[in-house]
Enzyme design. Structure first.
Site, PDB file in Angstrom:
ATOM      1  N   ASN A 217      -5.263  -5.445  11.927  1.00 48.41           N
ATOM      2  CA  ASN A 217      -5.617  -6.323  13.053  1.00 48.41           C
ATOM      3  C   ASN A 217      -5.776  -7.782  12.616  1.00 48.41           C
ATOM      4  O   ASN A 217      -6.057  -8.649  13.432  1.00 48.41           O
ATOM      5  CB  ASN A 217      -6.892  -5.838  13.746  1.00 48.41           C
ATOM      6  CG  ASN A 217      -8.057  -5.638  12.792  1.00 48.41           C
ATOM      7  OD1 ASN A 217      -7.916  -4.961  11.784  1.00 48.41           O
ATOM      8  ND2 ASN A 217      -9.204  -6.222  13.091  1.00 48.41           N
TER       9      ASN A 217
ATOM     10  N   CYS B 286       0.888  11.194 -10.363  1.00 51.19           N
ATOM     11  CA  CYS B 286       1.453  12.522 -10.093  1.00 51.19           C
ATOM     12  C   CYS B 286       1.604  13.334 -11.390  1.00 51.19           C
ATOM     13  O   CYS B 286       1.692  14.567 -11.354  1.00 51.19           O
ATOM     14  CB  CYS B 286       2.809  12.390  -9.417  1.00 51.19           C
ATOM     15  SG  CYS B 286       2.747  11.348  -7.954  1.00 51.19           S
TER      16      CYS B 286
HETATM   17  C1  LIG Z   1      -3.500  14.039  -9.631  1.00 56.11           C
HETATM   18  C2  LIG Z   1      -2.567  13.550  -8.573  1.00 56.11           C
HETATM   19  C3  LIG Z   1      -1.323  14.135  -8.442  1.00 56.11           C
HETATM   20  C4  LIG Z   1      -0.462  13.695  -7.443  1.00 56.11           C
HETATM   21  N1  LIG Z   1       0.766  14.285  -7.335  1.00 56.11           N
HETATM   22  C5  LIG Z   1       1.623  13.844  -6.393  1.00 56.11           C
HETATM   23  C6  LIG Z   1       2.929  14.395  -6.296  1.00 56.11           C
HETATM   24  O1  LIG Z   1       3.305  15.264  -7.094  1.00 56.11           O
HETATM   25  N2  LIG Z   1       3.751  13.934  -5.318  1.00 56.11           N
HETATM   26  C7  LIG Z   1       3.366  12.947  -4.449  1.00 56.11           C
HETATM   27  O2  LIG Z   1       4.157  12.547  -3.588  1.00 56.11           O
HETATM   28  N3  LIG Z   1       2.150  12.407  -4.526  1.00 56.11           N
HETATM   29  C8  LIG Z   1       1.271  12.825  -5.470  1.00 56.11           C
HETATM   30  N4  LIG Z   1       0.032  12.261  -5.559  1.00 56.11           N
HETATM   31  C9  LIG Z   1      -0.339  11.237  -4.567  1.00 56.11           C
HETATM   32  C10 LIG Z   1       0.187   9.867  -4.935  1.00 56.11           C
HETATM   33  O3  LIG Z   1      -0.154   9.581  -6.251  1.00 56.11           O
HETATM   34  C11 LIG Z   1      -0.390   8.848  -3.977  1.00 56.11           C
HETATM   35  O4  LIG Z   1       0.039   9.153  -2.673  1.00 56.11           O
HETATM   36  C12 LIG Z   1       0.029   7.439  -4.309  1.00 56.11           C
HETATM   37  O5  LIG Z   1      -0.323   7.096  -5.607  1.00 56.11           O
HETATM   38  C13 LIG Z   1      -0.647   6.476  -3.327  1.00 56.11           C
HETATM   39  O6  LIG Z   1      -0.383   5.171  -3.695  1.00 56.11           O
HETATM   40  P1  LIG Z   1      -1.387   4.020  -3.272  1.00 56.11           P
HETATM   41  O7  LIG Z   1      -0.824   2.753  -3.793  1.00 56.11           O
HETATM   42  O8  LIG Z   1      -1.693   4.124  -1.841  1.00 56.11           O
HETATM   43  O9  LIG Z   1      -2.757   4.359  -4.007  1.00 56.11           O
HETATM   44  P2  LIG Z   1      -3.049   4.657  -5.550  1.00 56.11           P
HETATM   45  O10 LIG Z   1      -1.805   4.982  -6.264  1.00 56.11           O
HETATM   46  O11 LIG Z   1      -4.163   5.638  -5.574  1.00 56.11           O
HETATM   47  O12 LIG Z   1      -3.575   3.273  -6.075  1.00 56.11           O
HETATM   48  C14 LIG Z   1      -4.739   2.693  -5.580  1.00 56.11           C
HETATM   49  C15 LIG Z   1      -5.330   1.809  -6.649  1.00 56.11           C
HETATM   50  O13 LIG Z   1      -6.213   0.906  -6.024  1.00 56.11           O
HETATM   51  C16 LIG Z   1      -7.271   0.638  -6.918  1.00 56.11           C
HETATM   52  N5  LIG Z   1      -8.398   0.097  -6.137  1.00 56.11           N
HETATM   53  C17 LIG Z   1      -9.116   0.723  -5.171  1.00 56.11           C
HETATM   54  N6  LIG Z   1     -10.053  -0.109  -4.671  1.00 56.11           N
HETATM   55  C18 LIG Z   1      -9.917  -1.273  -5.332  1.00 56.11           C
HETATM   56  C19 LIG Z   1     -10.625  -2.513  -5.268  1.00 56.11           C
HETATM   57  N7  LIG Z   1     -11.628  -2.723  -4.410  1.00 56.11           N
HETATM   58  N8  LIG Z   1     -10.232  -3.494  -6.097  1.00 56.11           N
HETATM   59  C20 LIG Z   1      -9.208  -3.326  -6.979  1.00 56.11           C
HETATM   60  N9  LIG Z   1      -8.526  -2.171  -7.084  1.00 56.11           N
HETATM   61  C21 LIG Z   1      -8.864  -1.150  -6.266  1.00 56.11           C
HETATM   62  C22 LIG Z   1      -7.560   2.000  -7.518  1.00 56.11           C
HETATM   63  O14 LIG Z   1      -8.233   1.879  -8.751  1.00 56.11           O
HETATM   64  C23 LIG Z   1      -6.165   2.592  -7.668  1.00 56.11           C
HETATM   65  O15 LIG Z   1      -5.655   2.413  -8.960  1.00 56.11           O
HETATM   66  C24 LIG Z   1      -0.853  12.660  -6.558  1.00 56.11           C
HETATM   67  C25 LIG Z   1      -2.104  12.056  -6.697  1.00 56.11           C
HETATM   68  C26 LIG Z   1      -2.955  12.489  -7.702  1.00 56.11           C
HETATM   69  C27 LIG Z   1      -4.290  11.832  -7.846  1.00 56.11           C
END
Ligand SMILES: Cc1cc2nc3c(=O)[nH]c(=O)nc-3n(C[C@H](O)[C@H](O)[C@H](O)COP(=O)(O)OP(=O)(O)OC[C@H]3O[C@@H](n4cnc5c(N)ncnc54)[C@H](O)[C@@H]3O)c2cc1C
Length: 552
Positions: free
Chosen positions: A268, A43
């Site tokens: 699932n 973020c």
């Molecule tokens: C620029 C930006 C600004 C944002 N600003 C906000 C904000 O201000 N407020 C807010 O609420 N949300 C914000 N978000 C959204 C928020 O960051 C996400 O909703 C949150 O990080 C999701 O968490 P997650 O664990 O689902 O995925 P992520 O945090 O995206 O983590 C997923 C991780 O999985 C890894 N991965 C993927 N596939 C594989 C694989 N096959 N093997 C190993 N690793 C893998 C990726 O490299 C990544 O690091 C923002 C996102 C971005 C990109």
């Protein structure tokens, strides 16, 4: 249970890992992350581009070593999971630096692979940068350090707007190209106009209702034939769940394109959970599947699966999509459903707008904001709210988000006892005021008219009476309105040409007083919700103005 493997080491994945450890000192927890970093503040990435966050290390909240030291987590970066072998409960991992491939067995597997930027198949798209990881931001910062004169950002959503502000901080002439007719889709159009003005006032050029059709060496070509110079191009048209790994393993993907999960985030497969941006969520209002790629939900999901794996009772995570963004000096926040969505779902609703001050007007630096509340016509159930302003916007939306979660109805907002002293609010806080207005609307104390219904009322024979002062009226008014200031309405009532009257003022408050007075005399009087200030920001009016300026 011996080993939990977590794929993805950021918001959801790392919340799950640390909570699991707090609840279980004896299990092995392995986190596999394909990028070079875990637990980074995605973020915060846009603010590193603009130099607001100066030091990259501030974005790195933890390292594999610090996570090992405190939680004894086995965190492996540069480790991409290529495959899930469900029958034998193992994952195939590529260690990207050494190119070694190995398998790792699991008892429980948590997928938190997030969402990837949507990349449209247009010519030259490889020139565009996307922003998701530390590596992405480093690539953009490198380009910015070459001092490009201009940049095009494709997409006017949260990330596009944040990057635009940061590019302006860097002195880059910035253009946003947005395919829909407004920026920031969660807002309704009349609220988005305030934001569009703020962007323009800060030098950001907006091209709305057009899409990028191709990207050449130094420009972006638009669907309407125009070409915008662009030494740097950012693509930020949205994200979609990163389901490739899950699909490959035969996990069910739901109607919205995220991994389908039950109330405890199990897929699932009874040994595989999906959380965060990857998983479909449950909409709090109608229980439908939805996608809300926001950090709060990923963190809540992480905690819930850790609790479930640890045999604890859990509370089901539902979403109302509360979100906020800062754009230059404006803050914009939303919660729940917007009017566009209610309309397309054919749900009947009532809507009110208000323009209160952030705190008592007599205390220095009070600033006006615009609030919008949507609620059910009978029960008053709150469907959603939006706010745009300079100060105090976050507080009001958070209170309303809490009210939605607590099933507090729109009129009951009037009963909330909120902290007040002049520097912070008003004795009747803007949220209380929304409650009063909602109560008036629901009890038919007053009938309000929306900015886009005026023509309809005029055709039905209503006369528009603007009750602002003559000075205010002279600054601009709604066509066909006559001016009778509210303080003179008793003496000048004979100037109103008929018994059907549509009253308006600056924000709706004086109009309400006049409406009540005329109603008491038997007039069919209605009040313009949000007043002249909102009408002036109506999309039709603004597009008229834009055309007029373009023709000059
Ligand atoms: C620029 C930006 C600004 C944002 N600003 C906000 C904000 O201000 N407020 C807010 O609420 N949300 C914000 N978000 C959204 C928020 O960051 C996400 O909703 C949150 O990080 C999701 O968490 P997650 O664990 O689902 O995925 P992520 O945090 O995206 O983590 C997923 C991780 O999985 C890894 N991965 C993927 N596939 C594989 C694989 N096959 N093997 C190993 N690793 C893998 C990726 O490299 C990544 O690091 C923002 C996102 C971005 C990109």
């Amino acid at each position: 249970m011996k080993r939990v493997v977590i794929v993805g080491g950021v918001a959801g994945g790392m919340s799950a890992a640390t909570r699991l450890r707090r609840l279980n000192s004896d299990i092995e927890i392995v986190v596999l992350e394909k990028s070079g970093h875990v637990s980074y503040a995605n973020c915060g990435l846009p603010y590193y581009v603009g130099g607001v966050i100066e030091d990259e290390s501030a974005l790195l909240l933890q390292t594999p070593q610090s996570l090992h030291d405190r939680f004894r987590l086995d965190v492996r970066v540069h480790s991409e999971v290529l495959e899930i072998n469900r029958e034998v409960k193992s994952v195939t991992v590529l260690e990207r630096e050494s190119a070694e491939v190995y398998t790792l067995s699991y008892d429980k597997l948590i997928l938190s692979t997030g969402a990837s930027p949507i990349v449209p198949p247009i010519a030259g798209i490889e020139r565009a940068f996307t922003l998701r990881t530390i590596e992405d931001v480093e690539a953009i910062v490198k380009q910015v350090s070459k001092a490009p004169k201009n940049a095009v950002i494709i997409g006017g959503g949260f990330i596009g707007l944040e990057i635009a502000e940061n590019f302006v901080h860097k002195g880059i002439q910035t253009t946003i190209v947005e395919a829909s007719a407004q920026v920031l889709a969660p807002l309704d159009p009349e609220m988005a106009v305030f934001l569009e003005r703020e962007l323009s006032d800060n030098g950001v050029k907006l091209h709305l209702g057009v899409s990028a059709s191709s990207i050449s060496e130094n420009a972006v070509q638009l669907s309407d034939g125009r070409e915008i110079p662009a030494e740097l191009v950012i693509l930020a048209i949205g994200v979609r769940p990163d389901t490739s790994l899950a699909r490959g393993a035969g996990l069910v993907v739901g109607p919205k394109g995220g991994v389908s999960v039950n109330e405890v985030n199990l897929t699932n497969d009874e040994n595989i959970y999906a959380i965060g941006d990857l998983a479909e969520k449950i909409d709090e209002l109608d229980g439908s599947a939805t996608l809300v790629p926001l950090a709060n939900l990923a963190n809540r999901h992480g905690r819930v699966v850790a609790d479930h794996i640890s045999g604890k009772n859990i509370r089901v995570v539902k979403t109302i999509g509360t979100a906020i963004v800062k754009v230059f000096n404006l803050t914009v926040a939303t919660t729940g459903w917007n009017e566009k969505r209610l309309k397309s779902a054919k749900i009947d609703y009532r809507v009110i707008h208000s323009h209160p001050n952030s705190h008592a007007g007599y205390y220095p630096d009070a600033q006006q904001m615009t609030l919008k509340l949507l609620f059910a016509p009978q029960s008053g159930e709150i469907y959603g709210a939006q706010a745009v302003g300079h100060d105090g916007v976050d507080k009001r939306i958070d209170v309303i988000a809490t009210a939605i979660r607590g099933e507090i109805s729109a009129p009951e907002l009037a009963d909330l006892e909120l902290a007040y002293a002049p520097p912070f609010g008003s004795a009747k806080d803007p949220v209380n005021m929304l409650g009063y207005i909602a109560e008036n609307v629901l009890r038919d104390v007053v009938k309000t008219v929306q900015w886009n219904e005026i023509d309809q009322y005029v055709q039905q024979g209503y006369h528009i009476v603007d009750v602002r002062t003559a000075f205010e009226f002279a600054q601009g008014s709604i066509p066909r309105a006559i001016n009778i200031p509210v303080d003179e309405i008793r003496e000048r009532i004979s100037e109103i040409p008929g018994k059907k009257v549509l009253l308006t003022c600056q924000v709706g408050q004086r109009g309400h007083t006049a409406t009540m007075y005329l109603k008491s005399l038997g007039y069919d009087a209605v009040n313009l919700d949000g007043g002249y200030l909102l009408w002036k920001s109506s999309p039709a009016k603004v597009s008229q103005e834009r055309k007029a300026t373009a023709n000059v």
